[in-house]
Scaffold this motif. Structure first.
Motif, PDB file in Angstrom:
ATOM      1  N   LYS A 246      -3.169 -10.784  11.992  1.00  0.00           N
ATOM      2  CA  LYS A 246      -3.081 -12.169  12.556  1.00  0.00           C
ATOM      3  C   LYS A 246      -3.885 -13.099  13.213  1.00  0.00           C
ATOM      4  O   LYS A 246      -3.902 -14.123  13.600  1.00  0.00           O
ATOM      5  N   ILE A 247      -4.926 -12.153  13.880  1.00  0.00           N
ATOM      6  CA  ILE A 247      -5.760 -12.844  14.793  1.00  0.00           C
ATOM      7  C   ILE A 247      -6.755 -13.963  13.872  1.00  0.00           C
ATOM      8  O   ILE A 247      -6.996 -14.900  14.558  1.00  0.00           O
ATOM      9  N   GLY A 248      -6.839 -13.832  12.546  1.00  0.00           N
ATOM     10  CA  GLY A 248      -7.569 -14.957  11.868  1.00  0.00           C
ATOM     11  C   GLY A 248      -6.766 -16.190  11.841  1.00  0.00           C
ATOM     12  O   GLY A 248      -7.252 -17.293  11.503  1.00  0.00           O
ATOM     13  N   THR A 249      -5.638 -16.344  12.043  1.00  0.00           N
ATOM     14  CA  THR A 249      -4.456 -17.531  11.988  1.00  0.00           C
ATOM     15  C   THR A 249      -4.694 -18.144  13.410  1.00  0.00           C
ATOM     16  O   THR A 249      -4.270 -19.194  13.523  1.00  0.00           O
ATOM     17  N   GLN A 250      -5.009 -17.574  14.264  1.00  0.00           N
ATOM     18  CA  GLN A 250      -5.173 -18.160  15.797  1.00  0.00           C
ATOM     19  C   GLN A 250      -6.257 -17.781  16.798  1.00  0.00           C
ATOM     20  O   GLN A 250      -6.770 -16.725  16.532  1.00  0.00           O
ATOM     21  N   PRO A 251      -6.634 -18.465  17.648  1.00  0.00           N
ATOM     22  CA  PRO A 251      -7.720 -18.063  18.423  1.00  0.00           C
ATOM     23  C   PRO A 251      -7.633 -16.908  19.265  1.00  0.00           C
ATOM     24  O   PRO A 251      -6.166 -16.456  19.498  1.00  0.00           O
ATOM     25  N   ILE A 252      -8.518 -16.059  19.652  1.00  0.00           N
ATOM     26  CA  ILE A 252      -8.463 -14.889  20.615  1.00  0.00           C
ATOM     27  C   ILE A 252      -7.702 -15.217  21.866  1.00  0.00           C
ATOM     28  O   ILE A 252      -6.759 -14.439  22.453  1.00  0.00           O
TER      29      ILE A 252
ATOM     30  N   GLN B 298      -8.164  -2.678  24.253  1.00  0.00           N
ATOM     31  CA  GLN B 298      -8.956  -1.950  23.217  1.00  0.00           C
ATOM     32  C   GLN B 298      -8.475  -2.222  21.862  1.00  0.00           C
ATOM     33  O   GLN B 298      -9.169  -2.471  20.711  1.00  0.00           O
ATOM     34  N   GLN B 299      -7.180  -2.416  21.517  1.00  0.00           N
ATOM     35  CA  GLN B 299      -6.622  -2.806  20.259  1.00  0.00           C
ATOM     36  C   GLN B 299      -7.054  -4.247  19.862  1.00  0.00           C
ATOM     37  O   GLN B 299      -7.410  -4.204  18.796  1.00  0.00           O
ATOM     38  N   ILE B 300      -7.110  -5.188  20.872  1.00  0.00           N
ATOM     39  CA  ILE B 300      -7.563  -6.457  20.399  1.00  0.00           C
ATOM     40  C   ILE B 300      -9.084  -6.527  20.087  1.00  0.00           C
ATOM     41  O   ILE B 300      -9.578  -7.247  19.269  1.00  0.00           O
ATOM     42  N   GLY B 301      -9.725  -5.505  20.814  1.00  0.00           N
ATOM     43  CA  GLY B 301     -11.279  -5.211  20.702  1.00  0.00           C
ATOM     44  C   GLY B 301     -11.546  -4.758  19.105  1.00  0.00           C
ATOM     45  O   GLY B 301     -12.586  -5.403  18.940  1.00  0.00           O
ATOM     46  N   HIS B 302     -10.719  -3.810  18.529  1.00  0.00           N
ATOM     47  CA  HIS B 302     -10.764  -3.572  17.251  1.00  0.00           C
ATOM     48  C   HIS B 302     -10.670  -4.610  16.254  1.00  0.00           C
ATOM     49  O   HIS B 302     -11.510  -4.804  15.338  1.00  0.00           O
ATOM     50  N   SER B 303      -9.688  -5.497  16.517  1.00  0.00           N
ATOM     51  CA  SER B 303      -9.543  -6.745  15.764  1.00  0.00           C
ATOM     52  C   SER B 303     -10.507  -7.523  15.702  1.00  0.00           C
ATOM     53  O   SER B 303     -10.837  -7.943  14.738  1.00  0.00           O
ATOM     54  N   ILE B 304     -11.135  -7.748  16.972  1.00  0.00           N
ATOM     55  CA  ILE B 304     -12.269  -8.696  17.124  1.00  0.00           C
ATOM     56  C   ILE B 304     -13.428  -7.979  15.918  1.00  0.00           C
ATOM     57  O   ILE B 304     -13.853  -9.038  15.259  1.00  0.00           O
ATOM     58  N   PHE B 305     -13.767  -6.703  16.144  1.00  0.00           N
ATOM     59  CA  PHE B 305     -14.751  -6.418  15.403  1.00  0.00           C
ATOM     60  C   PHE B 305     -14.523  -6.172  13.807  1.00  0.00           C
ATOM     61  O   PHE B 305     -15.573  -6.695  12.997  1.00  0.00           O
ATOM     62  N   ALA B 306     -13.199  -6.174  13.443  1.00  0.00           N
ATOM     63  CA  ALA B 306     -12.847  -6.262  12.023  1.00  0.00           C
ATOM     64  C   ALA B 306     -12.967  -7.563  11.527  1.00  0.00           C
ATOM     65  O   ALA B 306     -13.387  -7.594  10.604  1.00  0.00           O
TER      66      ALA B 306
END
Length: 669
Positions: free
Chosen positions: A403-409, A426-434
């Motif tokens: 869902k991160i691609g549809t809204q800002p961090i 850490q979970q969000i950090g992984h999503s940023i890296f992905a």
């Protein structure tokens, strides 16, 4: 003859009454000194003299074996105190021989394990001595060690590689049950981020020396010892591969990750772990394998760097979410093959780390298409049956899972509300890296230079709209990549992973090329593109405070920007059939090859010595030299000595040949 071999005997052959257990086991002549003999002190071994009656006939009854004493809970504390006292006495007895080193008290490591950290005398014994040299063959004082471990879990763990359950790791460290090589590798990986005064002015040296000692420990205690390989060795070699690769020792890092992959396969980590293991240990084994898989995919972004681990061999399930892992619970997750299949019914939404693995798989496919495919394409990239189209289709998987691609961090963090924890971070950090990998894939697939190479075999058949559209897509994703990292930084996340440097440098190279495209370079648009280029340099400069290769990339990106106007034809759809000068082609390759891009620019220049005339030499460009007419970089102003560490002062000698697993100096060491 014996006098020359045994200088401690003072010219006479000394017959000792009893040898220590180590010397007897190795059939080595023992000096008989107590509490620690010369052989054990030199090799940093625990010197144990067994009860004399157990080795020589004695009228006295035999003493109980050490194991029986250790198993008695009433004697455990006493044995620990005796061991501590003996190690201190051993240090004092060896102080004269080492007085010229003026080092800290020896934090001796018994066997392959780390020392206990809960001795009451530690704080008094390990007092900090300002400006004293550090003995990197032993651990730092306990307070310093704890501080660096805190730094590891704050700056390195899950960014993006994940190896340990934090609580379990700390308990094992306190209980002296972690291999020496692993703890040294963790120190080498995290000391660069440490703010402890113990390492002031010595971070680069400490990281290099800890890495070397860790690798020596792997060689002597695991690789040359039968049945001594385990998941800790995989974790260690993975960590050391990253340290070497980012320091410019590309061959060494490349060989180490290959070794880690083979050990993983030998231990069957690519399949589900044994059920008798605890849930936390099972997940640690999965994550050790997937981290090795991830490193393999990321450092293979270059020519002549084929992958070691194939997707079809990976049947172990993907990592679970961080909350489940931290609680030591088990959860069924999908496999990589299932996640790559559009028809698979998801058991649940993939974790952040699972998304990283998904993107690493697609990224590996992308790098094979970009770097490894040496034959001309038989199917044009605009054909729906082409590999280009297939990779683009796979990239859509991330959009369907995340869902991160549809809204800002920033909005994602706000939605987490007051329940936000470090695990959530850490979970969000992984999503940023992905998502960064997602944009990087689009940047590489639509890179002007690479698109030109793919279209050249088809000549005039190539539709002009395809390269124009590819240029637009590449520029858009380069901007989105930088916007994502800026948004994450402004939201409180530290963008510190070493691979971010490569992502930023590739995006910066596209910005530089796009700024010279005449057909769209209105003053306003060109100013916006140059703004993104400047932001790329700023981001690299910040990462250069921690990573040598990031500083090298910043220098190369500035150098490339000074000559990128010569590559404007790459962006012109009407010039697809024109041949590129070999020297120009080599420069373009070097700006997307991870190994070359991070190499020392003064040892491996961006521009060949011949082939391009009237261009400035690499030494004439320096970080912060104001290519864009801006002030000198903050990096140069606040840290003027950082470049002194970019070029290691020591060359590989015969001993380092084995330690670094390198066939020789490759110009990057």
């Amino acid at each position: 003859m014996y006098m020359a071999l045994e200088p401690l005997h003072g010219g006479s052959i000394k017959r000792i009454r009893q040898a220590c257990a180590n010397c007897r086991h190795k059939k080595t002549k023992c000096s008989g000194e107590r509490p620690i003999c010369f052989h054990c002190r030199r090799n940093r071994l625990a010197c144990v003299y067994e009860a004399y009656s157990t080795t020589v006939g004695d009228a006295n009854p035999p003493a109980p074996p050490p194991s029986a004493i250790a198993n008695n809970p009433n004697n455990a504390e006493l044995l620990q105190r005796i061991s501590t006292i003996e190690s201190r006495l051993a240090e004092l007895s060896g102080r004269t021989a080492r007085s010229n080193e003026n080092d800290f008290p020896d934090f001796t490591i018994s066997g392959e394990h780390s020392p206990p950290l809960n001795n009451a005398t530690d704080a008094g014994v390990f007092s900090t001595i300002p400006n004293s040299p550090i003995d990197y063959s032993s651990f730092p004082p306990p307070p310093v060690l704890r501080s660096v471990i805190d730094t590891y879990f704050d700056h390195v763990h899950n960014k993006p590689y994940s190896y340990f359950q934090e609580a379990s790791f700390r308990q094992k460290l306190e209980a002296n049950s972690l291999p020496r090589c692993l703890v040294l590798a963790v120190l080498s990986s995290s000391v660069r981020f440490s703010t402890h005064e113990y390492y002031v002015g010595k971070k680069h040296e400490a990281s290099e020396k800890y890495s070397r000692e860790s690798w020596l420990s792997v060689l002597t205690e695991h690789l040359t010892v039968e049945d001594s390989l385990n998941v800790h060795v995989v974790q260690t070699v993975n960590l050391l591969a990253i340290v070497d690769y980012t320091a410019g020792r590309v061959s060494s890092g490349w060989l180490k990750i290959g070794l880690a992959a083979r050990i993983s396969q030998d231990l069957h980590l690519m399949t589900e772990p044994d059920k008798w293991l605890s849930y936390a240990e099972q997940e640690e084994q999965r994550r050790a394998f997937w981290s090795a898989y991830l490193v393999d995919k990321l450092i293979s972004c270059g020519r002549s760097r084929p992958l070691v681990i194939m997707d079809e061999d990976c049947t172990v399930q993907l990592p679970c979410d961080e909350q489940t892992f931290s609680r030591g619970e088990w959860k069924k997750t999908n496999t990589l093959d299932q996640l790559l299949n559009w028809k698979t019914e998801l058991i649940e939404s993939p974790s952040g780390f699972a998304l990283v693995i998904l993107m690493a798989s697609i990224f590996g496919r992308c790098t094979r298409y970009v770097h490894q495919n040496q034959k001309p394409d038989e199917i044009p990239p605009w054909d729906t049956k082409s590999e280009f189209a297939a990779i683009n289709s796979s990239l859509l998987l991330l959009e369907s899972y995340s869902k991160i691609g549809t809204q800002p961090i920033s909005e994602t963090i706000q939605q987490a509300g007051q329940s936000y924890t470090n695990v959530d971070g850490q979970q969000i950090g992984h999503s940023i890296f992905a998502h960064t990998l997602f944009h990087l894939c689009h940047c590489l697939l639509n890179h002007p230079f690479l698109v030109r190479l793919r279209l050249k075999p088809f000549g005039s058949k190539a539709p002009p709209s395809f390269p124009a559209r590819a240029l637009q897509v590449g520029c858009d994703h380069a901007k989105q990549l930088m916007d994502l990292l800026l948004d994450a930084t402004e939201s409180g996340y530290r963008i510190e992973s070493s691979f971010y440097a490569y992502c930023i440098a590739v995006a910066g190279g596209i910005h530089s090329l796009a700024s010279h495209f005449e057909h769209q370079s209105t003053a306003r648009r060109q100013s916006g593109i140059l703004h993104y280029f400047s932001r790329s340099l700023d981001a690299l400069e910040r990462l250069a405070n921690f990573w040598v290769h990031a500083a090298n990339m910043a220098v190369r990106l500035r150098e490339f920007h000074g000559i990128s106007h010569r590559f404007a034809s790459l962006l012109d759809p009407m010039c697809l059939t024109d041949n590129l000068d070999p020297a120009c082609e080599q420069i373009c390759w070097s700006m997307i090859d991870y190994a070359i891009l991070g190499a020392d620019p003064y040892k491996k220049p961006l521009m060949p010595r011949t082939g391009i005339s009237n261009l400035p030499s690499p030494s004439s460009w320096d970080l912060g030299s104001g290519v864009l007419g801006t002030e000198p970089s903050r990096f140069e102003a606040t840290n003027p000595d950082i470049f002194s560490g970019l070029t290691p002062t020591m060359r590989l000698n015969e001993a380092e040949y084995l330690l670094n697993c390198s066939p020789g100096t490759d110009g990057l060491a």
